[in-house]
Write a protein that holds these residues in place. Structure first.
Motif, PDB file in Angstrom:
ATOM      1  N   ALA A   1       0.833  -1.212   0.000  1.00 53.40           N
ATOM      2  CA  ALA A   1       0.000   0.000   0.000  1.00 53.40           C
ATOM      3  C   ALA A   1       0.863   1.256   0.000  1.00 53.40           C
ATOM      4  O   ALA A   1       0.521   2.259  -0.650  1.00 53.40           O
ATOM      5  CB  ALA A   1      -0.940  -0.005   1.201  1.00 53.40           C
ATOM      6  N   LYS A   2       1.977   1.215   0.714  1.00 47.79           N
ATOM      7  CA  LYS A   2       2.884   2.366   0.737  1.00 47.79           C
ATOM      8  C   LYS A   2       3.666   2.473  -0.564  1.00 47.79           C
ATOM      9  O   LYS A   2       3.817   3.567  -1.120  1.00 47.79           O
ATOM     10  CB  LYS A   2       3.847   2.244   1.929  1.00 47.79           C
ATOM     11  CG  LYS A   2       3.186   2.419   3.278  1.00 47.79           C
ATOM     12  CD  LYS A   2       4.195   2.451   4.405  1.00 47.79           C
ATOM     13  CE  LYS A   2       4.891   1.113   4.598  1.00 47.79           C
ATOM     14  NZ  LYS A   2       5.798   1.122   5.782  1.00 47.79           N
ATOM     15  N   GLU A   3       4.157   1.361  -1.069  1.00 49.11           N
ATOM     16  CA  GLU A   3       5.049   1.407  -2.226  1.00 49.11           C
ATOM     17  C   GLU A   3       4.310   1.732  -3.512  1.00 49.11           C
ATOM     18  O   GLU A   3       4.868   2.379  -4.404  1.00 49.11           O
ATOM     19  CB  GLU A   3       5.800   0.083  -2.369  1.00 49.11           C
ATOM     20  CG  GLU A   3       7.059   0.167  -3.209  1.00 49.11           C
ATOM     21  CD  GLU A   3       8.079   1.148  -2.656  1.00 49.11           C
ATOM     22  OE1 GLU A   3       8.811   1.765  -3.464  1.00 49.11           O
ATOM     23  OE2 GLU A   3       8.153   1.307  -1.416  1.00 49.11           O
ATOM     24  N   ILE A   4       3.059   1.324  -3.637  1.00 45.76           N
ATOM     25  CA  ILE A   4       2.329   1.637  -4.866  1.00 45.76           C
ATOM     26  C   ILE A   4       2.101   3.136  -4.974  1.00 45.76           C
ATOM     27  O   ILE A   4       2.014   3.682  -6.085  1.00 45.76           O
ATOM     28  CB  ILE A   4       0.990   0.855  -4.934  1.00 45.76           C
ATOM     29  CG1 ILE A   4       0.459   0.809  -6.376  1.00 45.76           C
ATOM     30  CG2 ILE A   4      -0.047   1.451  -4.003  1.00 45.76           C
ATOM     31  CD1 ILE A   4       1.335   0.072  -7.344  1.00 45.76           C
ATOM     32  N   GLN A   5       2.064   3.826  -3.841  1.00 43.98           N
ATOM     33  CA  GLN A   5       1.972   5.289  -3.874  1.00 43.98           C
ATOM     34  C   GLN A   5       3.267   5.886  -4.438  1.00 43.98           C
ATOM     35  O   GLN A   5       3.236   6.878  -5.169  1.00 43.98           O
ATOM     36  CB  GLN A   5       1.710   5.837  -2.469  1.00 43.98           C
ATOM     37  CG  GLN A   5       0.364   5.439  -1.873  1.00 43.98           C
ATOM     38  CD  GLN A   5      -0.814   5.948  -2.691  1.00 43.98           C
ATOM     39  OE1 GLN A   5      -0.800   7.080  -3.173  1.00 43.98           O
ATOM     40  NE2 GLN A   5      -1.822   5.103  -2.845  1.00 43.98           N
ATOM     41  N   VAL A   6       4.393   5.276  -4.109  1.00 47.47           N
ATOM     42  CA  VAL A   6       5.681   5.717  -4.652  1.00 47.47           C
ATOM     43  C   VAL A   6       5.707   5.514  -6.160  1.00 47.47           C
ATOM     44  O   VAL A   6       6.181   6.381  -6.916  1.00 47.47           O
ATOM     45  CB  VAL A   6       6.845   4.949  -3.983  1.00 47.47           C
ATOM     46  CG1 VAL A   6       8.169   5.296  -4.647  1.00 47.47           C
ATOM     47  CG2 VAL A   6       6.893   5.243  -2.491  1.00 47.47           C
ATOM     48  N   VAL A   7       5.192   4.384  -6.621  1.00 48.31           N
ATOM     49  CA  VAL A   7       5.161   4.097  -8.055  1.00 48.31           C
ATOM     50  C   VAL A   7       4.281   5.108  -8.780  1.00 48.31           C
ATOM     51  O   VAL A   7       4.644   5.622  -9.853  1.00 48.31           O
ATOM     52  CB  VAL A   7       4.666   2.661  -8.308  1.00 48.31           C
ATOM     53  CG1 VAL A   7       4.493   2.406  -9.807  1.00 48.31           C
ATOM     54  CG2 VAL A   7       5.623   1.643  -7.705  1.00 48.31           C
ATOM     55  N   MET A   8       3.131   5.415  -8.211  1.00 42.42           N
ATOM     56  CA  MET A   8       2.240   6.380  -8.845  1.00 42.42           C
ATOM     57  C   MET A   8       2.891   7.766  -8.916  1.00 42.42           C
ATOM     58  O   MET A   8       2.745   8.474  -9.916  1.00 42.42           O
ATOM     59  CB  MET A   8       0.903   6.438  -8.106  1.00 42.42           C
ATOM     60  CG  MET A   8       0.018   5.228  -8.363  1.00 42.42           C
ATOM     61  SD  MET A   8      -1.670   5.406  -7.739  1.00 42.42           S
ATOM     62  CE  MET A   8      -1.420   5.138  -5.984  1.00 42.42           C
ATOM     63  N   GLU A   9       3.590   8.137  -7.861  1.00 46.97           N
ATOM     64  CA  GLU A   9       4.283   9.427  -7.886  1.00 46.97           C
ATOM     65  C   GLU A   9       5.397   9.413  -8.922  1.00 46.97           C
ATOM     66  O   GLU A   9       5.645  10.420  -9.595  1.00 46.97           O
ATOM     67  CB  GLU A   9       4.845   9.743  -6.494  1.00 46.97           C
ATOM     68  CG  GLU A   9       5.547  11.090  -6.381  1.00 46.97           C
ATOM     69  CD  GLU A   9       4.630  12.283  -6.615  1.00 46.97           C
ATOM     70  OE1 GLU A   9       5.150  13.412  -6.677  1.00 46.97           O
ATOM     71  OE2 GLU A   9       3.399  12.098  -6.741  1.00 46.97           O
ATOM     72  N   GLU A  10       6.058   8.280  -9.071  1.00 48.57           N
ATOM     73  CA  GLU A  10       7.086   8.156 -10.100  1.00 48.57           C
ATOM     74  C   GLU A  10       6.487   8.365 -11.479  1.00 48.57           C
ATOM     75  O   GLU A  10       7.069   9.031 -12.341  1.00 48.57           O
ATOM     76  CB  GLU A  10       7.758   6.790 -10.010  1.00 48.57           C
ATOM     77  CG  GLU A  10       8.877   6.587 -11.004  1.00 48.57           C
ATOM     78  CD  GLU A  10       9.522   5.216 -10.910  1.00 48.57           C
ATOM     79  OE1 GLU A  10      10.206   4.828 -11.873  1.00 48.57           O
ATOM     80  OE2 GLU A  10       9.352   4.548  -9.874  1.00 48.57           O
TER      81      GLU A  10
END
Length: 463
Positions: free
Chosen positions: A144-153
């Motif tokens: 849940a935390k890392e997919i937010q990083v991917v979306m921001e990328e």
């Protein structure tokens, strides 16, 4: 253009033996195949006490399905989130503690992980990398935390980058059926709805020794590396994974006319990308067109004296930049790119017509022997320079192996490039740089906001 860079108990022990005999001791690289299907390629380079370990998985975004685009890249992020024996962040901490570097990247064709460190620390790197090949801990909380990083990328590197957005739209238009039409990072809607189970399914489906190539380059003894590979990677069983040749073919239907699109995005100047569908290398010994296309790209954009820069930037000044690019090393269909930015006061249409004029000159009159000799000299020089880098040597091996060719094809490729004739270059220009295989994408620049300009200038993503 297709690579996205990011950092991120089966208890039964298998007595691993070789299925095929190693090459003679004098051969370098050294090639082995373990019982569980893991291919190991070792290249000795004793100029410094450094070693590169790379693990290449033969699965990239082209293996995804609609609805879960971006999952290959998302799992790459998750590979740094730990196992039962290596907590989150510990992998990177241990590599850094010994002065090493590590990272990963996802492409359309493969996903790879690497470490660069002193050769005495190779056992530690192998232990860490093999552990996450089989024992990755994928939790809902971390995902849940890392997919937010991917979306921001995605926002920073594509949605807020006009040229990257234009390229993404070009690919989605150029390809009708082939998965190259989908972005490596995934469509935002798919990322927003992605679940940890999607990443778990991808990991179980593709991450197994028989779908991987282990590349080790540096100051090493091949027999010692083989023993380490048996110890750490050989203990895992093969998965039920189809080889590249066994996977369903994904053939792009023939294009039957020019395609055009306009993309509106904040930018200072227009931009133009012209993409032609072309073949890629399948039979290194007998193919010739991919080699001629490689030389053609270099003739157009290989140096300051190349045709596009000379004619369009320095002489007519219709463009502030003009480039060409082509890669013969792909699992899927190839694309020959020509792109550029018009000078202020000039239009994308004027630039396109100027590019077409340069193509027509090659088709009508060919290239000179001087141009051909210069480009071939550049190819040899580039190869020589590449051999100075252990990392580049490993990249060459891994990439060839991961798309279905052999690392031993590298020398054949160089020989065949040097054998290309001026007439072959003219022939491929005439055959493939035609409207029926062309997609043209034009960036229509919109006003830049101060907020987006400031945000884009401070992009730095690392995992």
């Amino acid at each position: 253009m297709k690579i996205s860079f990011c950092p991120s108990r089966l208890i039964i022990f298998l007595c691993v033996t070789l299925l095929v005999s190693p090459l003679p001791a004098s051969a370098n690289p050294h090639e082995y195949l373990l019982d569980n299907g893991l291919k190991l390629v070792i290249k000795e380079d004793h100029r410094s006490p450094v070693v590169i370990q790379q693990v290449w998985y033969k699965a990239g975004s082209m293996d995804e399905v609609n609805g879960t685009t971006g999952v290959a890249h998302a799992l790459e992020h998750m590979m740094f989130k730990g196992t039962d024996s290596v907590p989150t962040g510990e992998f990177s901490r241990r590599i850094a503690a010994v002065g090493g570097k590590e990272n990963a990247f996802t492409s359309s064709d493969y996903t790879a992980y690497y470490q660069q460190l002193h050769q005495r620390h190779l056992p530690m790197a192998m232990e860490l990398e093999s552990d996450r090949m089989h024992n990755l801990r994928l939790t809902q909380e971390e995902f849940a935390k890392e997919i937010q990083v991917v979306m921001e990328e995605r926002r920073l590197r594509t949605d807020d980058q006009a040229h990257a957005l234009l390229y993404e739209k070009l690919m989605a238009t150029a390809f009708q059926a082939h998965p190259y039409r989908r972005p490596i990072i995934g469509w935002m809607n798919d990322l927003e709805h992605m679940q940890v189970s999607d990443a778990q399914d991808w990991y179980k489906r593709w991450y197994a020794p028989n779908n991987a190539v282990l590349v080790v380059v540096g100051d090493v003894d091949p027999e010692s590396v083989l023993a380490l590979a048996k110890k750490y990677y050989g203990r895992f069983s093969a998965g039920k994974i189809p080889s590249l040749s066994e996977r369903k073919p994904q053939i792009e239907p023939p294009q039957i006319g020019i395609k055009r699109l306009v993309v509106k995005a904040p930018a200072k100047l227009p931009h133009l990308i012209m993409g032609y569908k072309v073949p890629v290398l399948k039979d290194p010994k007998n193919d010739w067109e991919p080699y001629a296309l490689t030389i053609l790209a270099e003739v157009l954009d290989g140096n300051a004296a190349a045709r596009l820069n000379k004619a369009l930037v320095r002489e007519t000044r219709v463009a502030i930049s003009a480039d060409a690019g082509y890669s013969a090393i792909e699992r899927g269909p190839g694309t020959f790119y020509i792109d550029g930015t018009p000078s202020e006061g000039r239009t994308a249409d004027e630039l396109e017509q100027s590019i077409r004029t340069e193509i027509d000159k090659i088709i009508q009159s060919g290239i000179t022997q001087e141009e051909l000799a210069r480009v071939k000299a550049q190819v040899v020089a580039s190869r020589t320079y590449q051999l100075d880098s252990t990392f580049a040597q490993a990249m060459q091996i891994g990439r060839l192996e991961s798309i279905g060719l052999s690392h031993r094809d590298a020398d054949i490729i160089l020989e065949r490039l040097q054998a290309v004739t001026a007439e072959q270059v003219r022939n491929v220009a005439e055959k493939y740089l035609i409207d029926d295989s062309l997609t043209v994408a034009v960036l229509d620049p919109q006003p830049l906001s101060e907020t987006s300009s400031s945000r884009n200038s401070n992009i730095e993503l690392k995992h």
